[in-house]
Every structure is written in C-alpha cells, then in structure tokens.
Design a protein around this motif. Structure first.
Motif, PDB file in Angstrom:
ATOM      1  N   ARG A  20      -5.563   4.288  -4.684  1.00 10.51           N
ATOM      2  CA  ARG A  20      -5.290   2.859  -4.435  1.00 10.51           C
ATOM      3  C   ARG A  20      -3.878   2.673  -3.894  1.00 10.51           C
ATOM      4  O   ARG A  20      -3.638   1.792  -3.070  1.00 10.51           O
ATOM      5  CB  ARG A  20      -5.518   2.037  -5.699  1.00 10.51           C
ATOM      6  CG  ARG A  20      -6.989   1.915  -6.025  1.00 10.51           C
ATOM      7  CD  ARG A  20      -7.238   1.054  -7.233  1.00 10.51           C
ATOM      8  NE  ARG A  20      -8.627   1.190  -7.670  1.00 10.51           N
ATOM      9  CZ  ARG A  20      -9.112   0.635  -8.765  1.00 10.51           C
ATOM     10  NH1 ARG A  20      -8.338  -0.117  -9.527  1.00 10.51           N
ATOM     11  NH2 ARG A  20     -10.365   0.817  -9.102  1.00 10.51           N
ATOM     12  N   LEU A  21      -2.951   3.479  -4.343  1.00 15.08           N
ATOM     13  CA  LEU A  21      -1.595   3.416  -3.796  1.00 15.08           C
ATOM     14  C   LEU A  21      -1.566   3.926  -2.359  1.00 15.08           C
ATOM     15  O   LEU A  21      -0.923   3.330  -1.495  1.00 15.08           O
ATOM     16  CB  LEU A  21      -0.633   4.225  -4.666  1.00 15.08           C
ATOM     17  CG  LEU A  21      -0.408   3.674  -6.080  1.00 15.08           C
ATOM     18  CD1 LEU A  21       0.347   4.684  -6.924  1.00 15.08           C
ATOM     19  CD2 LEU A  21       0.296   2.348  -6.036  1.00 15.08           C
ATOM     20  N   LYS A  23      -3.916   3.776  -0.257  1.00 12.68           N
ATOM     21  CA  LYS A  23      -4.620   2.794   0.573  1.00 12.68           C
ATOM     22  C   LYS A  23      -3.625   1.865   1.280  1.00 12.68           C
ATOM     23  O   LYS A  23      -3.886   1.388   2.382  1.00 12.68           O
ATOM     24  CB  LYS A  23      -5.600   1.999  -0.298  1.00 12.68           C
ATOM     25  CG  LYS A  23      -6.402   0.965   0.417  1.00 12.68           C
ATOM     26  CD  LYS A  23      -7.539   1.577   1.191  1.00 12.68           C
ATOM     27  CE  LYS A  23      -8.430   0.469   1.748  1.00 12.68           C
ATOM     28  NZ  LYS A  23      -9.135   0.893   2.917  1.00 12.68           N
ATOM     29  N   LEU A  24      -2.471   1.641   0.654  1.00  7.59           N
ATOM     30  CA  LEU A  24      -1.436   0.818   1.281  1.00  7.59           C
ATOM     31  C   LEU A  24      -0.993   1.408   2.618  1.00  7.59           C
ATOM     32  O   LEU A  24      -0.781   0.671   3.582  1.00  7.59           O
ATOM     33  CB  LEU A  24      -0.222   0.697   0.365  1.00  7.59           C
ATOM     34  CG  LEU A  24      -0.316  -0.359  -0.702  1.00  7.59           C
ATOM     35  CD1 LEU A  24       0.803  -0.190  -1.707  1.00  7.59           C
ATOM     36  CD2 LEU A  24      -0.291  -1.730  -0.081  1.00  7.59           C
ATOM     37  N   SER A  25      -0.837   2.725   2.675  1.00 11.55           N
ATOM     38  CA  SER A  25      -0.441   3.363   3.927  1.00 11.55           C
ATOM     39  C   SER A  25      -1.502   3.165   5.001  1.00 11.55           C
ATOM     40  O   SER A  25      -1.182   2.922   6.162  1.00 11.55           O
ATOM     41  CB  SER A  25      -0.214   4.859   3.722  1.00 11.55           C
ATOM     42  OG  SER A  25       0.885   5.068   2.885  1.00 11.55           O
ATOM     43  N   GLU A  27      -3.614   0.652   5.221  1.00 12.49           N
ATOM     44  CA  GLU A  27      -3.574  -0.750   5.653  1.00 12.49           C
ATOM     45  C   GLU A  27      -2.357  -1.028   6.522  1.00 12.49           C
ATOM     46  O   GLU A  27      -2.449  -1.765   7.514  1.00 12.49           O
ATOM     47  CB  GLU A  27      -3.607  -1.676   4.445  1.00 12.49           C
ATOM     48  CG  GLU A  27      -4.893  -1.628   3.647  1.00 12.49           C
ATOM     49  CD  GLU A  27      -6.130  -2.068   4.418  1.00 12.49           C
ATOM     50  OE1 GLU A  27      -5.995  -2.773   5.433  1.00 12.49           O
ATOM     51  OE2 GLU A  27      -7.238  -1.704   4.000  1.00 12.49           O
ATOM     52  N   ALA A  28      -1.204  -0.447   6.179  1.00 13.15           N
ATOM     53  CA  ALA A  28      -0.005  -0.620   7.009  1.00 13.15           C
ATOM     54  C   ALA A  28      -0.231  -0.017   8.393  1.00 13.15           C
ATOM     55  O   ALA A  28       0.214  -0.584   9.406  1.00 13.15           O
ATOM     56  CB  ALA A  28       1.205   0.008   6.337  1.00 13.15           C
ATOM     57  N   VAL A  61      -2.857  -5.976   3.741  1.00 10.54           N
ATOM     58  CA  VAL A  61      -1.776  -5.232   3.083  1.00 10.54           C
ATOM     59  C   VAL A  61      -1.389  -5.921   1.775  1.00 10.54           C
ATOM     60  O   VAL A  61      -1.226  -5.270   0.739  1.00 10.54           O
ATOM     61  CB  VAL A  61      -0.553  -5.084   4.014  1.00 10.54           C
ATOM     62  CG1 VAL A  61       0.657  -4.551   3.253  1.00 10.54           C
ATOM     63  CG2 VAL A  61      -0.877  -4.174   5.183  1.00 10.54           C
ATOM     64  N   THR A  64      -4.145  -5.456  -0.821  1.00  8.48           N
ATOM     65  CA  THR A  64      -4.173  -4.063  -1.265  1.00  8.48           C
ATOM     66  C   THR A  64      -2.995  -3.759  -2.180  1.00  8.48           C
ATOM     67  O   THR A  64      -3.139  -3.055  -3.187  1.00  8.48           O
ATOM     68  CB  THR A  64      -4.178  -3.124  -0.048  1.00  8.48           C
ATOM     69  OG1 THR A  64      -5.321  -3.430   0.754  1.00  8.48           O
ATOM     70  CG2 THR A  64      -4.235  -1.664  -0.460  1.00  8.48           C
ATOM     71  N   ALA A  65      -1.829  -4.307  -1.862  1.00  8.18           N
ATOM     72  CA  ALA A  65      -0.654  -4.107  -2.710  1.00  8.18           C
ATOM     73  C   ALA A  65      -0.864  -4.744  -4.080  1.00  8.18           C
ATOM     74  O   ALA A  65      -0.497  -4.158  -5.109  1.00  8.18           O
ATOM     75  CB  ALA A  65       0.595  -4.673  -2.038  1.00  8.18           C
ATOM     76  N   ALA A  68      -3.171  -2.593  -6.063  1.00  8.86           N
ATOM     77  CA  ALA A  68      -2.461  -1.408  -6.537  1.00  8.86           C
ATOM     78  C   ALA A  68      -1.548  -1.761  -7.711  1.00  8.86           C
ATOM     79  O   ALA A  68      -1.497  -1.032  -8.708  1.00  8.86           O
ATOM     80  CB  ALA A  68      -1.657  -0.783  -5.391  1.00  8.86           C
TER      81      ALA A  68
END
Length: 95
Positions: A20-21, A23-25, A27-28, A61, A64-65, A68
């Motif tokens: 899940r963390l 996933k931020l990359s 989405e960015a 983003v 998703t953040a 997370a």
C-alpha cells in the motif's frame, strides 16, 4: 475503503502494508504520465491527456496516501490534522 481492502487481502498483513505504501509511487508516476501527456512531451503519443486527467491522478495520489496512512494507524485523521496544523504554523499569514 481500508476495511474493504483488508477484507480482500490475500497477502500477509506486513506485506500488504508495504505494498500500500509502494502504491503511492505508482500513483505519482501516473501523475507524471498525465502531465507529460497534457503537455505533449512524448513525441510518439502527442497530447494524450488533459489537465483534468492530471487533476484526477492527483486525487488518486491523495486517496492512496490516506489509505496508506490509515493502514499504518487507526488514528490517521488525527495524525493528518496535526500535520496540517504544523504546516499551517510554518506558512506566513497575509501581508
């Protein structure tokens, strides 16, 4: 959303947390792809995105953040609000 993701989880909790963390990359990266498409910087694809697409990717983003953050702590709202207060304290007031 976190409860739904937790119910659908097939991996061990710690692995799910890390993914899940990460996933931020992803989405960015989609934000970057949309900006490149909105500005037509990929000669092969041209103008493949709009600024509305960029806005939508930025929203992804943010969501998703928050997912997370909530995955890391049940106090996500309080953590986020406290962080916003610290940021607001660093921003100068109106001139």
């Amino acid at each position: 959303m976190v409860r739904w993701l937790d119910r659908e989880r097939v991996l061990p909790v710690e692995q799910e947390r890390l993914l899940r963390l990460l996933k931020l990359s992803e989405e960015a990266g989609e934000v970057a792809q949309a900006v490149i498409g909105a500005t037509g910087q990929n000669p092969r694809k041209g103008h493949s995105h709009t600024w509305d697409d960029v806005q939508a990717e930025l929203c992804d983003v943010i969501v998703t953040a928050m997912v997370a953050l909530r995955t890391l702590t049940p106090e996500a709202q309080q953590v986020f609000e406290g962080h916003l207060r610290r940021i607001a304290g660093r921003v100068p007031g109106p001139a």
